[in-house]
Design a protein around this motif. Structure first.
Motif, PDB file in Angstrom:
ATOM      1  N   GLU A  35       0.647  -1.184  -0.068  1.00 17.37           N
ATOM      2  CA  GLU A  35       0.211   0.007  -0.205  1.00 17.37           C
ATOM      3  C   GLU A  35       0.912   1.188   0.089  1.00 17.37           C
ATOM      4  OE1 GLU A  35      -4.002  -1.923   2.072  1.00 17.37           O
ATOM      5  OE2 GLU A  35      -2.413  -0.867   3.021  1.00 17.37           O
ATOM      6  N   VAL A  36       2.280   1.098   0.776  1.00 16.21           N
ATOM      7  CA  VAL A  36       3.088   2.782   0.865  1.00 16.21           C
ATOM      8  C   VAL A  36       3.421   2.679  -0.649  1.00 16.21           C
ATOM      9  CG1 VAL A  36       4.980   3.572   1.458  1.00 16.21           C
ATOM     10  CG2 VAL A  36       3.332   2.087   3.388  1.00 16.21           C
ATOM     11  N   GLU A  38       2.144   1.405  -3.936  1.00 22.27           N
ATOM     12  CA  GLU A  38       0.870   2.388  -4.623  1.00 22.27           C
ATOM     13  C   GLU A  38       0.680   3.914  -4.006  1.00 22.27           C
ATOM     14  OE1 GLU A  38      -1.811   1.690  -5.874  1.00 22.27           O
ATOM     15  OE2 GLU A  38      -0.490   0.160  -6.846  1.00 22.27           O
ATOM     16  N   LEU A  39       1.108   4.400  -3.092  1.00 23.39           N
ATOM     17  CA  LEU A  39       0.612   5.534  -2.657  1.00 23.39           C
ATOM     18  C   LEU A  39       2.430   6.356  -2.844  1.00 23.39           C
ATOM     19  CD1 LEU A  39      -0.652   7.802  -0.658  1.00 23.39           C
ATOM     20  CD2 LEU A  39       1.426   7.086   0.511  1.00 23.39           C
ATOM     21  N   VAL A  40       3.145   5.770  -3.158  1.00 27.25           N
ATOM     22  CA  VAL A  40       4.308   6.106  -4.136  1.00 27.25           C
ATOM     23  C   VAL A  40       4.239   6.496  -5.408  1.00 27.25           C
ATOM     24  CG1 VAL A  40       6.729   6.390  -4.795  1.00 27.25           C
ATOM     25  CG2 VAL A  40       5.916   5.817  -2.288  1.00 27.25           C
ATOM     26  N   THR A  42       1.083   6.896  -6.720  1.00 22.65           N
ATOM     27  CA  THR A  42      -0.125   7.645  -7.152  1.00 22.65           C
ATOM     28  C   THR A  42       0.013   9.202  -6.605  1.00 22.65           C
ATOM     29  OG1 THR A  42      -1.815   5.749  -6.233  1.00 22.65           O
ATOM     30  CG2 THR A  42      -2.415   8.591  -5.834  1.00 22.65           C
ATOM     31  N   ALA A  43       1.220   9.685  -5.763  1.00 19.41           N
ATOM     32  CA  ALA A  43       1.654  10.724  -5.161  1.00 19.41           C
ATOM     33  C   ALA A  43       2.023  11.488  -6.807  1.00 19.41           C
ATOM     34  CB  ALA A  43       2.623  11.026  -4.222  1.00 19.41           C
ATOM     35  N   ILE A  44       3.207  10.101  -7.347  1.00 17.43           N
ATOM     36  CA  ILE A  44       3.846  10.627  -8.692  1.00 17.43           C
ATOM     37  C   ILE A  44       2.580  11.931  -9.807  1.00 17.43           C
ATOM     38  CG2 ILE A  44       5.364  10.539 -10.740  1.00 17.43           C
ATOM     39  CD1 ILE A  44       6.769   8.029  -8.713  1.00 17.43           C
ATOM     40  N   LEU A  45       2.077  10.740  -9.267  1.00 23.38           N
ATOM     41  CA  LEU A  45       0.482  10.792 -10.741  1.00 23.38           C
ATOM     42  C   LEU A  45      -0.627  11.670 -10.318  1.00 23.38           C
ATOM     43  CD1 LEU A  45       1.053   7.325 -12.002  1.00 23.38           C
ATOM     44  CD2 LEU A  45       1.869   9.030 -13.257  1.00 23.38           C
ATOM     45  N   SER A  46      -0.735  11.920  -9.191  1.00 20.38           N
ATOM     46  CA  SER A  46      -1.661  13.202  -8.595  1.00 20.38           C
ATOM     47  C   SER A  46      -1.925  14.000  -8.868  1.00 20.38           C
ATOM     48  CB  SER A  46      -1.567  13.162  -7.212  1.00 20.38           C
ATOM     49  OG  SER A  46      -2.913  13.612  -6.755  1.00 20.38           O
ATOM     50  N   ALA A  99       9.399   0.156   0.777  1.00 20.70           N
ATOM     51  CA  ALA A  99       8.548   0.068  -0.052  1.00 20.70           C
ATOM     52  C   ALA A  99       9.081   0.737  -1.430  1.00 20.70           C
ATOM     53  CB  ALA A  99       7.154   1.538   0.432  1.00 20.70           C
ATOM     54  N   VAL A 100      10.705   1.401  -1.100  1.00 15.69           N
ATOM     55  CA  VAL A 100      11.946   1.618  -2.281  1.00 15.69           C
ATOM     56  C   VAL A 100      11.981   0.369  -3.320  1.00 15.69           C
ATOM     57  CG1 VAL A 100      13.963   2.232  -2.910  1.00 15.69           C
ATOM     58  CG2 VAL A 100      12.768   3.161  -1.434  1.00 15.69           C
ATOM     59  N   GLY A 120       6.748   0.645 -12.826  1.00 17.76           N
ATOM     60  CA  GLY A 120       5.982   1.523 -12.642  1.00 17.76           C
ATOM     61  C   GLY A 120       6.265   2.502 -12.643  1.00 17.76           C
ATOM     62  N   ALA A 121       5.667   4.222 -12.128  1.00 16.09           N
ATOM     63  CA  ALA A 121       5.704   5.418 -12.236  1.00 16.09           C
ATOM     64  C   ALA A 121       6.836   6.015 -11.680  1.00 16.09           C
ATOM     65  CB  ALA A 121       4.878   6.566 -12.423  1.00 16.09           C
ATOM     66  N   GLY A 122       7.355   4.503 -10.444  1.00 18.26           N
ATOM     67  CA  GLY A 122       8.647   5.114  -9.465  1.00 18.26           C
ATOM     68  C   GLY A 122      10.176   5.245  -9.979  1.00 18.26           C
TER      69      GLY A 122
ATOM     70  N   MET B   1       0.684  -5.033 -14.956  1.00 20.41           N
ATOM     71  CA  MET B   1       0.445  -3.307 -15.540  1.00 20.41           C
ATOM     72  C   MET B   1      -0.171  -4.318 -17.933  1.00 20.41           C
ATOM     73  SD  MET B   1       3.224  -0.409 -16.661  1.00 20.41           S
ATOM     74  CE  MET B   1       3.252  -0.343 -14.702  1.00 20.41           C
ATOM     75  N   GLN B  64      -4.596   7.638   0.138  1.00 23.91           N
ATOM     76  CA  GLN B  64      -4.115   6.953  -1.370  1.00 23.91           C
ATOM     77  C   GLN B  64      -5.651   7.110  -2.226  1.00 23.91           C
ATOM     78  OE1 GLN B  64      -2.434   4.708  -3.596  1.00 23.91           O
ATOM     79  NE2 GLN B  64      -3.967   4.088  -4.845  1.00 23.91           N
ATOM     80  N   LEU B  67      -5.786  10.980  -3.248  1.00 21.69           N
ATOM     81  CA  LEU B  67      -4.901  11.352  -4.381  1.00 21.69           C
ATOM     82  C   LEU B  67      -5.246  10.959  -5.469  1.00 21.69           C
ATOM     83  CD1 LEU B  67      -1.092  10.736  -2.580  1.00 21.69           C
ATOM     84  CD2 LEU B  67      -2.678  13.582  -2.610  1.00 21.69           C
ATOM     85  N   LYS B  70      -8.084  12.107  -8.824  1.00 18.49           N
ATOM     86  CA  LYS B  70      -7.326  13.048 -10.080  1.00 18.49           C
ATOM     87  C   LYS B  70      -5.878  12.582 -10.215  1.00 18.49           C
ATOM     88  CE  LYS B  70      -7.249  17.252 -12.677  1.00 18.49           C
ATOM     89  NZ  LYS B  70      -7.135  18.309 -12.731  1.00 18.49           N
ATOM     90  N   VAL B  71      -5.639  11.803 -10.869  1.00 21.95           N
ATOM     91  CA  VAL B  71      -4.310  11.481 -11.516  1.00 21.95           C
ATOM     92  C   VAL B  71      -3.908  11.185 -12.326  1.00 21.95           C
ATOM     93  CG1 VAL B  71      -3.988   9.743  -9.204  1.00 21.95           C
ATOM     94  CG2 VAL B  71      -5.476   8.722 -11.305  1.00 21.95           C
ATOM     95  N   GLY B  74       0.176   6.121 -16.507  1.00 23.38           N
ATOM     96  CA  GLY B  74       1.813   5.769 -16.554  1.00 23.38           C
ATOM     97  C   GLY B  74       2.687   6.261 -15.971  1.00 23.38           C
ATOM     98  N   LYS B  97       8.112  14.902  -7.015  1.00 18.99           N
ATOM     99  CA  LYS B  97       7.388  14.361  -6.608  1.00 18.99           C
ATOM    100  C   LYS B  97       7.159  12.202  -5.914  1.00 18.99           C
ATOM    101  CE  LYS B  97       2.731  15.410  -7.642  1.00 18.99           C
ATOM    102  NZ  LYS B  97       1.968  14.724  -8.614  1.00 18.99           N
ATOM    103  N   ASN B  98       8.588  12.115  -6.424  1.00 23.55           N
ATOM    104  CA  ASN B  98       9.124  10.896  -5.906  1.00 23.55           C
ATOM    105  C   ASN B  98       9.288  10.371  -4.889  1.00 23.55           C
ATOM    106  OD1 ASN B  98       9.296   8.322  -6.705  1.00 23.55           O
ATOM    107  ND2 ASN B  98      10.545   8.431  -8.727  1.00 23.55           N
TER     108      ASN B  98
END
Lengths: 219, 219
Positions: A35-36, A38-40, A42-46, A99-100, A120-122, B1, B64, B67, B70-71, B74, B97-98
């Motif tokens: 879940e952390v 996922e949060l990482v 989502t924070a990038i894409l939010s 989560a890294v 993914g995005a991270g 994915m 989660q 945030l 609205k995302v 990719g 943001k990462n």
């Protein structure tokens, strides 16, 4: 980080815990780590507004406070029990609590080692592509593991040469590493990284068996 | 994915946003990213019981959900405005943001580039030490940036050879990269990584200027 807080080098923690209890503990923490992660991402894409950011931060700080009521210091290190089990759940590539880590998942194969991960995005470097440094990280980790299995003990990276062949797009990727030659305590390991575009990077590394893991006559 | 969700290669997003508005947006997101980084580290070190883990997970999922209302899809990619500003806040080494990024912070120097970072629990490989792959990541990122500045355009890593000289303990570390030789669109870049123990790793890499960033006569 102050000097007192600096993680202890070669940290090793012995715990009186059975294999069953350890499996329970792993089952407790892995979902939180996921879940952390996922949060990482989502924070990038939010793209939410400032009110939503403020509200999300309240929850993140609340989680931080709860988890922080009982913490070890420095880094996770290597934990062992007296049944010979060892677990390094803080590892930056594979750690169950980290989560890294994407995480890299080892898949059993007959010839060397295989790791799979979904980036993914991270993990972005060039737009839409895996960061070149993460490519190096995967090749290093898989190669080190192949040497570890061949040498039956932990190894350290001596040198690593990486050739970047084509862009590595984000998404699923597979690393395959195998020991090509061995002389005493030194291993030459080759590794490839592949996506659905084919092999995107390859490496050759020299890995050296940890001194304490060598047999006396080989030292 | 799934394939539909795969990040777009060379993703580039043009936004109508002024430099001031962009600075405001950065000030909004950086504190959240820092709190997520703290959470990643605390999750590794936490030893709370299952009730606390369950409660923390409720807050993580709440953040989660907020945030996630609205995302983008990719990955972050490269964002640009019509004033010539470009920002890649999803970058795995430096992204604002990462939370995977330590982050590496670039410090202005006259000769090449210098990056500083403080590596905590999330970056562990051997117990108490920085993961060898993260060492490679830093060397790659700093070297690529040095080539970028010299070539006045983005570069790609061709090859990278890393020598691991001694263990790199977690804590503060500094990378220094400089272009040693340049021939047309190819740069040979050297880089060192140092801690208070001295130089712990060094690299030599060949970096190639992106084709579209070359001057016609140099192509």
């Amino acid at each position: 980080m102050s000097n007192e807080q600096r993680p202890v080098w070669h940290k090793r923690v012995t715990e009186a815990i059975s294999a069953d209890e350890l499996a329970e503990r792993e089952a407790l923490w892995v979902p939180l780590t996921e879940e952390v992660r996922e949060l990482v991402s989502t924070a990038i894409l939010s793209e939410v507004d400032e009110h939503a950011v403020a509200l999300a931060r309240q929850h993140i700080r609340a989680a931080q406070e709860i988890l922080g009521t009982k913490v070890d210091t420095g880094s996770f290190g290597m934990h062992v029990n007296d049944e010979g089990l060892a677990w390094n759940w803080g590892n930056a590539a594979t750690g169950q609590k980290n989560a890294v880590a994407p995480p890299l998942c080892q898949v059993p194969i007959a010839d060397g080692v295989r790791y799979e991960a979904d980036f993914g995005a991270g993990y972005e470097g060039p737009p839409g592509c895996l960061h070149g440094g993460w490519i190096a990280l995967i090749l290093d980790h898989a190669s080190g593991r192949a040497a570890h299995l061949e040498g039956n003990g932990p190894t350290f990276t001596g040198t690593l040469t990486i050739r970047y062949l084509q862009p590595t797009r984000l998404g699923p990727a597979v690393a395959h590493a195998w020991v090509e030659t061995r002389t005493a305590n030194k291993f030459v390991v080759r590794c490839t990284l592949s996506t659905e575009d084919g092999v995107t990077a390859e490496s050759e590394g020299v890995f050296v068996l940890a001194r304490w893991a060598r047999k006396p006559q080989e030292d």
